[in-house]
Scaffold this motif. Structure first.
Motif, mmCIF file in Angstrom:
data_model
loop_
_atom_site.group_PDB
_atom_site.id
_atom_site.type_symbol
_atom_site.label_atom_id
_atom_site.label_comp_id
_atom_site.label_asym_id
_atom_site.label_seq_id
_atom_site.Cartn_x
_atom_site.Cartn_y
_atom_site.Cartn_z
ATOM 1 N N UNK A 1 0.790 -1.226 0.000
ATOM 2 C CA UNK A 1 0.000 0.000 0.000
ATOM 3 C C UNK A 1 0.825 1.280 0.000
ATOM 4 N N UNK A 2 2.145 1.171 0.049
ATOM 5 C CA UNK A 2 2.968 2.372 0.113
ATOM 6 C C UNK A 2 3.731 2.594 -1.190
ATOM 7 N N UNK A 3 4.042 3.852 -1.455
ATOM 8 C CA UNK A 3 4.817 4.238 -2.626
ATOM 9 C C UNK A 3 5.855 5.265 -2.210
ATOM 10 N N UNK A 4 7.025 5.186 -2.810
ATOM 11 C CA UNK A 4 8.102 6.119 -2.517
ATOM 12 C C UNK A 4 8.618 6.686 -3.827
ATOM 13 N N UNK A 5 8.717 8.003 -3.891
ATOM 14 C CA UNK A 5 9.185 8.693 -5.088
ATOM 15 C C UNK A 5 10.438 9.483 -4.743
ATOM 16 N N UNK A 6 11.482 9.314 -5.532
ATOM 17 C CA UNK A 6 12.728 10.052 -5.352
ATOM 18 C C UNK A 6 13.115 10.622 -6.715
ATOM 19 N N UNK A 7 13.289 11.946 -6.794
ATOM 20 C CA UNK A 7 13.590 12.579 -8.081
ATOM 21 C C UNK A 7 14.764 13.544 -7.923
ATOM 22 N N UNK A 8 15.986 13.064 -8.047
ATOM 23 C CA UNK A 8 17.137 13.969 -8.075
ATOM 24 C C UNK A 8 17.214 14.674 -9.421
#
Length: 301
Positions: A120-127
């Motif tokens: 149920x979780x999402x992680x977004x990383x945008x360098x």
């Protein structure tokens, strides 16, 4: 001389991330996905409070992207974009006696990463690395680096919510950080509320309310805080343009993952500023509210 019309849409970095979450349950394509984001906006004449004259801006932006998805919730990609803002000041207009800027170029590279630590979780990383600089200056003059991170929790099939933050270096040295609230809420089958659907290449937060007329047409309205810093030529320091656009748009999606939007709105609270290389304000002026219109295209294939 004919000016080059160019700069924005750039569906900001946070918008790219929000789109990734929204697509979790709708992907039917292969692991490799190409994308194009592009847009054009024109801000009509606005009076500069501390000068006898007006200015307008024509902006355009285009970015290409390529991503690889291991599954529906895990992917990594790269996006490369270029743009330009053409500021047209009336002859003789100055900001507290100082010469304003002309054409501002933009170049950026970002690497969106999407992970799913749990079901149920999402992680977004945008360098990202980006540069805004006046024609005559160089990429390194306007270069900054930063990252946007956000975690979302899917409370239900209709609501994803979570915290995040953005961190970016500043042209005058040091850095700035700001909080983010990641929201993707389907209030009804047709009405939805979300963050990150901005219409400019900026670091500021935004909020958008959308209503689906049918499977292909939607209407939406939103507001966003925009602030762009850029290096000036001839070592004149740093320029800054900030405003809050309030925009209404009509959007057409002829097929999945493709959207064309026409929009119109007004920019409020506009301010122009000139700073030295250490960030000390040399001159500043508010400018009048100004109407704006534009067109954007987003597609993935």
């Amino acid at each position: 001389m004919q000016r080059r019309w160019t700069l924005i849409l750039s569906i900001s970095l946070l918008f790219q991330g929000t789109c990734l979450i929204a697509e979790e349950q709708s992907r039917t394509y292969g692991p490799w996905v190409w994308g194009i984001n592009s847009g054009y906006v024109h801000q009509f004449d606005a009076g500069v409070d501390d000068a006898d004259g007006d200015f307008s801006v024509s902006r355009a932006f285009i970015a290409g992207s390529l991503s690889y998805a291991w599954d529906r919730k895990t992917s990594v990609g790269v996006s490369i974009g270029v743009g330009e803002s053409d500021y047209d000041f009336d002859g003789g207009v100055s900001i507290e006696g100082l010469k304003p800027w002309d054409e501002i170029r933009e170049q950026r590279v970002s690497v969106p990463i999407r992970l799913a630590p749990t079901e149920k979780s999402s992680l977004i990383i945008i360098p990202s690395v980006r540069s805004y600089f006046e024609d005559g200056a160089s990429f390194s003059d306007g270069q900054t680096e930063g990252v946007i991170m956000a975690a979302g929790w899917r409370f239900s099939d209709t609501l994803t919510l979570g915290p995040g933050f953005g961190w970016f270096s500043k042209l005058e040295g040091g850095s700035s950080a700001f909080p983010i609230v990641l929201l993707d809420w389907k209030i009804t089958d047709r009405l939805s509320l979300g963050t990150g659907r901005g219409l400019a290449a900026s670091q500021g937060p935004g909020l958008s309310l959308s209503y689906a007329l049918d499977d292909t047409w939607t209407v939406s309205g939103g507001a966003r805080y925009e602030k762009i810093q850029f290096a000036l030529d001839d070592n004149r320091g740093i320029g800054e343009d900030s405003a809050v656009p309030l925009v209404a748009s009509i959007n057409y999606s002829p097929w999945p993952m493709t959207k064309v939007s026409a929009f119109a709105g007004v920019e409020f609270g506009g301010k122009l500023e000139l700073q030295d290389s250490s960030g000390r304000t040399l001159a500043s002026s508010d400018y009048d509210s100004a109407p704006m219109v534009g067109l954007t295209l987003t597609t993935r294939f």
